[in-house]
Design a protein around this motif. Sequence first.
Motif, mmCIF file in Angstrom:
data_model
loop_
_atom_site.group_PDB
_atom_site.id
_atom_site.type_symbol
_atom_site.label_atom_id
_atom_site.label_comp_id
_atom_site.label_asym_id
_atom_site.label_seq_id
_atom_site.Cartn_x
_atom_site.Cartn_y
_atom_site.Cartn_z
ATOM 1 N N PHE A 124 102.604 98.581 -2.153
ATOM 2 C CA PHE A 124 102.622 97.148 -1.899
ATOM 3 C C PHE A 124 102.182 96.797 -0.484
ATOM 4 O O PHE A 124 101.502 95.789 -0.280
ATOM 5 C CB PHE A 124 103.999 96.566 -2.208
ATOM 6 N N PHE A 125 102.535 97.590 0.508
ATOM 7 C CA PHE A 125 102.068 97.312 1.861
ATOM 8 C C PHE A 125 100.560 97.514 1.954
ATOM 9 O O PHE A 125 99.848 96.700 2.565
ATOM 10 C CB PHE A 125 102.765 98.213 2.873
ATOM 11 N N LEU A 126 100.066 98.582 1.358
ATOM 12 C CA LEU A 126 98.633 98.852 1.425
ATOM 13 C C LEU A 126 97.843 97.773 0.683
ATOM 14 O O LEU A 126 96.868 97.222 1.215
ATOM 15 C CB LEU A 126 98.332 100.224 0.825
ATOM 16 N N ALA A 127 98.275 97.447 -0.534
ATOM 17 C CA ALA A 127 97.546 96.458 -1.330
ATOM 18 C C ALA A 127 97.645 95.065 -0.721
ATOM 19 O O ALA A 127 96.674 94.302 -0.759
ATOM 20 C CB ALA A 127 98.096 96.444 -2.761
ATOM 21 N N SER A 128 98.795 94.727 -0.158
ATOM 22 C CA SER A 128 98.951 93.394 0.437
ATOM 23 C C SER A 128 98.026 93.222 1.626
ATOM 24 O O SER A 128 97.432 92.154 1.818
ATOM 25 C CB SER A 128 100.403 93.157 0.855
ATOM 26 N N ALA A 129 97.870 94.276 2.442
ATOM 27 C CA ALA A 129 96.967 94.191 3.595
ATOM 28 C C ALA A 129 95.518 94.068 3.143
ATOM 29 O O ALA A 129 94.749 93.266 3.683
ATOM 30 C CB ALA A 129 97.148 95.415 4.493
ATOM 31 N N LEU A 130 95.136 94.857 2.143
ATOM 32 C CA LEU A 130 93.768 94.771 1.625
ATOM 33 C C LEU A 130 93.512 93.399 0.998
ATOM 34 O O LEU A 130 92.441 92.808 1.182
ATOM 35 C CB LEU A 130 93.534 95.874 0.588
ATOM 36 N N PHE A 131 94.506 92.886 0.286
ATOM 37 C CA PHE A 131 94.338 91.579 -0.345
ATOM 38 C C PHE A 131 94.326 90.471 0.701
ATOM 39 O O PHE A 131 93.617 89.464 0.539
ATOM 40 C CB PHE A 131 95.456 91.330 -1.358
ATOM 41 N N ALA A 132 95.098 90.632 1.772
ATOM 42 C CA ALA A 132 95.076 89.646 2.856
ATOM 43 C C ALA A 132 93.671 89.510 3.417
ATOM 44 O O ALA A 132 93.198 88.399 3.693
ATOM 45 C CB ALA A 132 96.050 90.060 3.961
ATOM 46 N N ILE A 133 92.998 90.638 3.582
ATOM 47 C CA ILE A 133 91.629 90.628 4.099
ATOM 48 C C ILE A 133 90.665 89.997 3.083
ATOM 49 O O ILE A 133 89.897 89.088 3.402
ATOM 50 C CB ILE A 133 91.174 92.053 4.429
ATOM 51 N N ALA A 134 90.735 90.480 1.842
ATOM 52 C CA ALA A 134 89.790 90.023 0.822
ATOM 53 C C ALA A 134 89.946 88.542 0.525
ATOM 54 O O ALA A 134 88.950 87.807 0.427
ATOM 55 C CB ALA A 134 89.988 90.839 -0.463
ATOM 56 N N SER A 135 91.188 88.074 0.386
ATOM 57 C CA SER A 135 91.410 86.680 -0.013
ATOM 58 C C SER A 135 90.973 85.704 1.071
ATOM 59 O O SER A 135 90.368 84.660 0.772
ATOM 60 C CB SER A 135 92.884 86.452 -0.364
ATOM 61 N N ILE A 136 91.230 86.041 2.329
ATOM 62 C CA ILE A 136 90.794 85.158 3.412
ATOM 63 C C ILE A 136 89.274 85.176 3.552
ATOM 64 O O ILE A 136 88.640 84.130 3.780
ATOM 65 C CB ILE A 136 91.464 85.555 4.741
ATOM 66 N N ASP A 137 88.679 86.336 3.404
ATOM 67 C CA ASP A 137 87.215 86.416 3.493
ATOM 68 C C ASP A 137 86.557 85.631 2.351
ATOM 69 O O ASP A 137 85.511 84.986 2.548
ATOM 70 C CB ASP A 137 86.768 87.874 3.475
ATOM 71 N N ILE A 138 87.136 85.670 1.167
ATOM 72 C CA ILE A 138 86.628 84.869 0.046
ATOM 73 C C ILE A 138 86.747 83.387 0.363
ATOM 74 O O ILE A 138 85.825 82.603 0.098
ATOM 75 C CB ILE A 138 87.392 85.225 -1.250
ATOM 76 N N TRP A 139 87.882 82.995 0.945
ATOM 77 C CA TRP A 139 88.113 81.594 1.305
ATOM 78 C C TRP A 139 87.106 81.138 2.358
ATOM 79 O O TRP A 139 86.530 80.055 2.257
ATOM 80 C CB TRP A 139 89.541 81.442 1.791
ATOM 81 N N VAL A 140 86.881 81.958 3.369
ATOM 82 C CA VAL A 140 85.914 81.616 4.421
ATOM 83 C C VAL A 140 84.504 81.544 3.837
ATOM 84 O O VAL A 140 83.705 80.670 4.217
ATOM 85 C CB VAL A 140 85.984 82.633 5.580
ATOM 86 N N ALA A 141 84.185 82.439 2.908
ATOM 87 C CA ALA A 141 82.863 82.408 2.270
ATOM 88 C C ALA A 141 82.676 81.107 1.493
ATOM 89 O O ALA A 141 81.586 80.536 1.470
ATOM 90 C CB ALA A 141 82.704 83.605 1.340
ATOM 91 N N HIS A 142 83.745 80.642 0.879
ATOM 92 C CA HIS A 142 83.669 79.359 0.173
ATOM 93 C C HIS A 142 83.430 78.212 1.159
ATOM 94 O O HIS A 142 82.579 77.337 0.913
ATOM 95 C CB HIS A 142 84.957 79.118 -0.606
ATOM 96 N N LEU A 143 84.194 78.217 2.261
ATOM 97 C CA LEU A 143 84.050 77.136 3.243
ATOM 98 C C LEU A 143 82.685 77.153 3.914
ATOM 99 O O LEU A 143 82.092 76.099 4.176
ATOM 100 C CB LEU A 143 85.154 77.250 4.305
#
Length: 405
Positions: free
Chosen positions: A30-49
């Motif tokens: 959960f720590f590993l996946a949460s950190a990877l998802f934190a990166i991916a989800s924000i980068d997806i959001w920034v790509a949208h913006l």
Amino acid sequence: MKNTSDAARDLPRGMSRTGPVLFSYGFRPFFLASALFAIASIDIWVAHLSFGVPVAPDYGTLYWHAHEMLFGFAPAVLAGFLLTAIPNWTGRLPIADRPLAMLFAIWCAGRIAMLLSGSIGIVLATAIDSLFLPVMLLVCAREVVAGKKWKDLKVIAGLFVLSLANVLFHIAVIEGIGPELAIRLGIGAYVLLVTIVGGRILPSFTRNWINQSGRTDFPVPYNSFDAATIIIGAVVLVLWACAPDATATCGTAAVAAVLNTIRLIRWRGWTTWPESILFVLHATFLFVPIGFAAISLQASGLLPEVAVLHIFAIGTISMMMLAVMTRATRGHTGRRLKSSRMTNISYVLLGCVALVRPLAELIPTLSTEILALAGIGWTAAFGLFVVEHGPLLWSGRKPLTMRGG
């Protein structure tokens, strides 16, 4: 000569018993996946913006972003913490191997479903996503009840509120109304957990570190003042969720800000400055009174709600999660409780994001640049965690060495 079961019991906590090391203890996947998802989800959001990349258009990209931060990223960190802490509280064996892998798979299914909500349908996507928190609630409640640790039921209550807030979020989106109530309710649940659990670990860790330093200027132990501060904070968070602009919310939030500041001072966090991995916990808790002060300003019409949400979401919740993730990862894999330069940089980066991101609403002419900087800082902070602590999470445990604080 020991039999197989005796040998398994003698394995250090955090080491795989029958399956892959990654699923030997809750903090690992959960720590590993949460950190990877934190990166991916924000980068997806920034790509949208920045480039208009379509993301969950039927659900709403803004709502997807808010949901995945509150009910995707954060619950994974919370799961990793609780599945690691509760066995220490109860003395029971941790959830591991196949049950842990199944729980992790439910979380992953929720993330995929939400991202593909436009393809599989919003109702099915939200139904899949809504499974994880209730299952976590049942697993943790079973362990707490079996261990007869009744005082820890308040943590279970926090999971219940998060489960409810997640469902309310989905209902609001499906019904075409804003999910602001669910967002405030979810953030309030995390903040309350920080005040409860933080009030448990901060003075304890600080006392141990001061004692190892040969001093006696210990933090004030938990007493009725702490209990009253938590209760008042809970009242404020309920008022904020239900009536964010009310006069009562403004006044009680100001009181909560003062009380939590006093509470933090009583823990003598400034004395831990030489020990960054401990000092960061105190620095992070400072965002609790800052957040309550921000609620008061919002109720007075002096601060936009989105700024308040990000003060809590990044400063109080995400920073505390990063601090706990680094400490727990090192402690439960047999490493010294010392933060490296890379870890310290990640703390500073996320702290800067917590201070900068709310400015996007206060300085709208620079909002694009501020959001870009915040996205870069967030990605770098969690990226450094993955680079340094990822190998510790998927590999075996070293023999325990001398620890700090």
